[in-house]
Design a protein around this motif. Structure first.
Motif, mmCIF file in Angstrom:
data_model
loop_
_atom_site.group_PDB
_atom_site.id
_atom_site.type_symbol
_atom_site.label_atom_id
_atom_site.label_comp_id
_atom_site.label_asym_id
_atom_site.label_seq_id
_atom_site.Cartn_x
_atom_site.Cartn_y
_atom_site.Cartn_z
ATOM 1 N N ARG A 1 34.312 42.740 47.153
ATOM 2 C CA ARG A 1 33.167 43.340 46.474
ATOM 3 C C ARG A 1 31.928 42.449 46.611
ATOM 4 O O ARG A 1 30.814 42.944 46.861
ATOM 5 N N THR B 1 43.633 40.810 42.687
ATOM 6 C CA THR B 1 42.370 40.864 41.945
ATOM 7 C C THR B 1 41.328 39.945 42.571
ATOM 8 O O THR B 1 40.156 40.326 42.716
ATOM 9 N N GLU B 2 41.750 38.749 42.961
ATOM 10 C CA GLU B 2 40.810 37.820 43.582
ATOM 11 C C GLU B 2 40.322 38.350 44.925
ATOM 12 O O GLU B 2 39.126 38.283 45.243
ATOM 13 N N GLU C 1 42.541 46.171 42.838
ATOM 14 C CA GLU C 1 42.339 45.947 41.404
ATOM 15 C C GLU C 1 43.426 46.635 40.583
ATOM 16 O O GLU C 1 43.877 46.101 39.560
ATOM 17 N N GLN D 1 37.734 40.928 44.382
ATOM 18 C CA GLN D 1 36.470 40.323 43.973
ATOM 19 C C GLN D 1 35.686 39.803 45.168
ATOM 20 O O GLN D 1 34.469 39.981 45.250
#
Length: 212
Positions: free
Chosen positions: A202, A195-196, A187, A199
């Motif tokens: 997570r 970022t993807e 991140e 995600q």
């Protein structure tokens, strides 16, 4: 596709996510010479429970458009490099670099068709779906000669999926502290890819924690 048990996934919701993210797939067949042939093309994805099919088309000139029978389809997901320097236990565990990713390999039967009405329905479905995805309203109009003539240049495909192999290599084989650290560093990088990937890491971790 080699899939260690730690990275195997059976929840087809992940296949839904992969194909919603990127419906541009790789179709693999075996040519007449015994060598693999492949095409990259967009598909419509349909799933009703365990019944799954993909619909798309080739250019008629594509040699693969004359093939049918057993085939594979590869579906791409997010991926990226992870540095061992991110892990709290990097020294005692002698951590090394790795690459995280999510992907799917589908096996099944490939059927081709060139019936004009079936092709028209296919192109209407594809154009409606992808036009909506970019907020536009262009439509293929099969009643128009100028549109219908375009169908002569394509061959339709329907891929009936018989086996799904989902692989999520998203650090789930690491301790929680390592997972959290890797997500935070991805991140921090702030690129679209990092970022993807963070995600997806997570989401997989949170779903595993809740059992959903």
């Amino acid at each position: 596709m080699f899939t260690p048990r730690a990275f195997a996934q059976t929840d087809l919701q992940w296949l839904d996510r992969l194909l919603a993210r990127d419906p541009f797939v790789t179709v693999l067949t075996t040519g007449a010479d015994g060598l693999p042939e492949l095409s990259r093309l967009p598909v419509l994805y349909r799933r009703d429970g365990d019944r799954i099919e993909l619909l798309g088309h080739w250019a008629r000139a594509n040699p693969q458009a004359r093939q049918g029978g057993p085939a594979k389809v590869l579906v791409d997901g997010p991926h990226g490099y992870l540095s061992p320097s991110w892990y709290p236990d990097k020294e005692p565990m002698a951590r090394v670099p790795t690459w995280n990713y999510a992907t799917a390999e589908l096996r099944g039967q490939l059927h081709t068709f060139d019936d004009e009405d079936a092709l028209a329905d296919l192109v209407v479905g594809i154009s409606d779906h992808f036009e909506a995805s970019v907020g536009q309203h262009w439509r293929f109009e099969p009643e128009r000669d100028s549109h219908r003539r375009q169908l002569r240049g394509i061959i339709g495909l329907r891929f009936e999926v018989e086996q799904v192999q989902l692989k999520l290599k998203l650090s789930q084989n690491h301790p929680e502290a390592n997972q959290q650290a890797a997500i935070a560093e991805l991140e921090r990088l702030g690129t679209p890819h990092s970022t993807e990937l963070a995600q997806w890491m997570r989401l997989r971790r949170d779903e595993a924690a809740t059992g959903s």
